[in-house]
Design a protein around this motif. Structure first.
Motif, mmCIF file in Angstrom:
data_model
loop_
_atom_site.group_PDB
_atom_site.id
_atom_site.type_symbol
_atom_site.label_atom_id
_atom_site.label_comp_id
_atom_site.label_asym_id
_atom_site.label_seq_id
_atom_site.Cartn_x
_atom_site.Cartn_y
_atom_site.Cartn_z
ATOM 1 N N PRO A 1 6.065 16.695 9.596
ATOM 2 C CA PRO A 1 7.430 16.167 9.471
ATOM 3 C C PRO A 1 7.756 15.603 8.090
ATOM 4 C CG PRO A 1 6.377 15.391 11.495
ATOM 5 C CD PRO A 1 5.308 16.034 10.677
ATOM 6 N N GLU A 2 6.738 15.373 7.260
ATOM 7 C CA GLU A 2 6.972 14.814 5.933
ATOM 8 C C GLU A 2 6.999 15.877 4.829
ATOM 9 O OE1 GLU A 2 7.758 11.703 5.651
ATOM 10 O OE2 GLU A 2 7.452 11.445 7.793
ATOM 11 N N SER A 3 6.945 17.133 5.186
ATOM 12 C CA SER A 3 6.894 18.190 4.171
ATOM 13 C C SER A 3 8.193 18.230 3.368
ATOM 14 C CB SER A 3 6.649 19.551 4.833
ATOM 15 O OG SER A 3 6.729 20.590 3.875
ATOM 16 N N SER A 4 8.102 17.891 2.094
ATOM 17 C CA SER A 4 9.302 17.877 1.238
ATOM 18 C C SER A 4 9.810 19.289 0.977
ATOM 19 C CB SER A 4 8.991 17.172 -0.087
ATOM 20 O OG SER A 4 7.913 17.814 -0.750
ATOM 21 N N ARG A 5 8.914 20.263 0.910
ATOM 22 C CA ARG A 5 9.348 21.640 0.664
ATOM 23 C C ARG A 5 10.133 22.184 1.855
ATOM 24 N NH1 ARG A 5 4.675 25.535 -1.364
ATOM 25 N NH2 ARG A 5 6.401 27.031 -1.253
ATOM 26 N N ALA A 6 9.680 21.845 3.066
ATOM 27 C CA ALA A 6 10.403 22.313 4.250
ATOM 28 C C ALA A 6 11.774 21.651 4.338
ATOM 29 C CB ALA A 6 9.583 22.023 5.505
ATOM 30 N N LYS A 7 11.840 20.349 4.045
ATOM 31 C CA LYS A 7 13.131 19.656 4.049
ATOM 32 C C LYS A 7 14.054 20.236 2.980
ATOM 33 C CE LYS A 7 11.277 15.237 5.698
ATOM 34 N NZ LYS A 7 11.018 13.812 5.350
ATOM 35 N N GLY A 8 13.496 20.509 1.818
ATOM 36 C CA GLY A 8 14.300 21.117 0.761
ATOM 37 C C GLY A 8 14.774 22.509 1.141
ATOM 38 N N GLY A 9 13.959 23.231 1.902
ATOM 39 C CA GLY A 9 14.363 24.560 2.360
ATOM 40 C C GLY A 9 15.570 24.508 3.268
ATOM 41 N N LEU A 10 15.601 23.529 4.186
ATOM 42 C CA LEU A 10 16.760 23.382 5.071
ATOM 43 C C LEU A 10 18.013 23.050 4.267
ATOM 44 C CD1 LEU A 10 15.244 21.429 8.095
ATOM 45 C CD2 LEU A 10 15.840 23.849 7.984
ATOM 46 N N GLN B 1 0.836 -1.190 0.000
ATOM 47 C CA GLN B 1 0.000 0.000 0.000
ATOM 48 C C GLN B 1 0.879 1.250 0.000
ATOM 49 O OE1 GLN B 1 -3.198 0.116 -0.337
ATOM 50 N NE2 GLN B 1 -3.551 -2.100 -0.212
ATOM 51 N N PRO B 2 0.681 2.157 -0.927
ATOM 52 C CA PRO B 2 1.494 3.388 -0.936
ATOM 53 C C PRO B 2 1.269 4.203 0.322
ATOM 54 C CG PRO B 2 -0.394 3.602 -2.412
ATOM 55 C CD PRO B 2 -0.357 2.161 -1.954
ATOM 56 N N LYS B 3 2.394 4.799 0.804
ATOM 57 C CA LYS B 3 2.303 5.614 2.004
ATOM 58 C C LYS B 3 1.484 6.860 1.713
ATOM 59 C CE LYS B 3 5.196 7.454 5.694
ATOM 60 N NZ LYS B 3 6.579 7.690 6.152
ATOM 61 N N PRO B 4 0.487 7.117 2.521
ATOM 62 C CA PRO B 4 -0.337 8.303 2.243
ATOM 63 C C PRO B 4 0.472 9.581 2.336
ATOM 64 C CG PRO B 4 -0.825 7.417 4.426
ATOM 65 C CD PRO B 4 0.073 6.423 3.743
ATOM 66 N N VAL B 5 0.260 10.466 1.398
ATOM 67 C CA VAL B 5 0.958 11.749 1.372
ATOM 68 C C VAL B 5 0.170 12.754 2.199
ATOM 69 C CG1 VAL B 5 1.806 13.622 -0.086
ATOM 70 C CG2 VAL B 5 1.903 11.255 -0.905
ATOM 71 N N VAL B 6 0.838 13.297 3.205
ATOM 72 C CA VAL B 6 0.189 14.296 4.059
ATOM 73 C C VAL B 6 0.348 15.663 3.403
ATOM 74 C CG1 VAL B 6 0.110 15.328 6.346
ATOM 75 C CG2 VAL B 6 0.715 12.902 6.084
ATOM 76 N N GLN B 7 -0.744 16.252 3.039
ATOM 77 C CA GLN B 7 -0.697 17.551 2.388
ATOM 78 C C GLN B 7 -0.374 18.642 3.416
ATOM 79 O OE1 GLN B 7 -0.914 18.035 -0.845
ATOM 80 N NE2 GLN B 7 -1.272 15.861 -1.269
ATOM 81 N N ASP B 8 0.401 19.626 2.959
ATOM 82 C CA ASP B 8 0.725 20.748 3.829
ATOM 83 C C ASP B 8 -0.544 21.556 4.126
ATOM 84 O OD1 ASP B 8 3.395 20.136 3.965
ATOM 85 O OD2 ASP B 8 3.956 21.392 2.267
ATOM 86 N N SER B 9 -0.730 21.870 5.386
ATOM 87 C CA SER B 9 -1.858 22.698 5.768
ATOM 88 C C SER B 9 -1.567 24.150 5.397
ATOM 89 C CB SER B 9 -2.116 22.583 7.274
ATOM 90 O OG SER B 9 -1.007 23.120 7.986
#
Length: 242
Positions: free
Chosen positions: A89-98, A42-50
């Motif tokens: 914690p799964e936000s790819s944009r925030a991780k990319g920002g760091l 099962q694909p891991k559900p993607v948590v959308q940024d609020s």
């Protein structure tokens, strides 16, 4: 007629003999078991940024573009991206920002090293480690910088420019009478001239400490200015733009 019947009997006999021989062979054949079906992953559900996370990321990207990487307090890219990751914690944009902050500090370190300003290059790499201590690119550039420093000729110590006050690096962060007296001298100069205080420090924490001691030295005066990362530690007095 007799010959025909006898031939038929022979043929039938041979057929029976063959079937008798072959039956045990096929009977002993084992049917291969049907392999079990492959498990369905099962694909891991993607948590959308609020909306709150998206706003923090936008602020982080804006301050990153302005080189507000670790400073000023409460308005820098590092704090915004970390706050976003606390919410998601799964936000790819925030991780990319760091990682963008790390890349910017590495770029600043390379620029400083190219100018021969090795203390500033070292400071930039130390700041990058605050964001991502285990980053392999930081280690690679740091190793290259160490080799470059070994081959470089000795550099004259920085003596400061006009309206600059150098601070003894080994005493920063300590309530040593010598460094406190020096900071008090700077604070009185700021008060008498009403200039801005541009604090150059090796880390954000060090800059905040200097700023707080400046304020403590003149409690009846509001010290205005900014903190910039670099070295050697010092305070620049800059006139307020008219």
């Amino acid at each position: 007629m007799v010959n025909f019947v006898s031939r038929v009997g022979v043929v039938v006999g041979l057929a029976c003999a063959l079937s008798a021989c072959q039956a045990p062979f096929f009977a002993n054949q084992k049917k291969e078991p049907t392999p079990p079906p492959a498990p369905v992953v099962q694909p891991k559900p993607v948590v959308q940024d609020s909306q709150a996370v998206r706003l923090l990321i936008l602020n982080g990207e804006y301050t990153l573009a302005k080189d507000q990487l670790l400073t000023p307090a409460n308005d820098n890219a590092y704090d915004y991206f970390r706050a976003a990751l606390k919410l998601n914690p799964e936000s790819s944009r925030a991780k990319g920002g760091l990682q963008g902050i790390v890349m910017r500090y590495v770029d600043l370190a390379r620029q400083a090293a190219a100018r021969g300003n090795y203390p500033q290059a070292t400071t930039m790499l130390n700041n990058a480690r605050i964001v991502d201590p285990a980053n392999l690119l930081i280690k690679e550039v740091s190793d290259g910088l160490a080799a470059q420093i070994k081959l470089a000729p000795p550099v004259e110590p920085y003596r400061g420019g006009s309206n600059e006050f150098l601070l003894e690096a080994s005493l920063l962060g300590k309530d040593d009478p010598k460094i406190l007296a020096r900071i008090a001298e700077i604070a009185q100069k700021l008060k008498s001239t009403n200039n801005l205080a541009i604090i150059i420090a090796r880390t954000d924490g060090e800059g905040r400490w200097i700023y707080q001691k400046l304020r403590d030295a003149v409690p009846d005066y509001r010290v205005r200015g900014d903190i910039k990362l670099g070295g050697p530690p010092r305070v620049q007095l800059v006139p307020v733009a008219q």
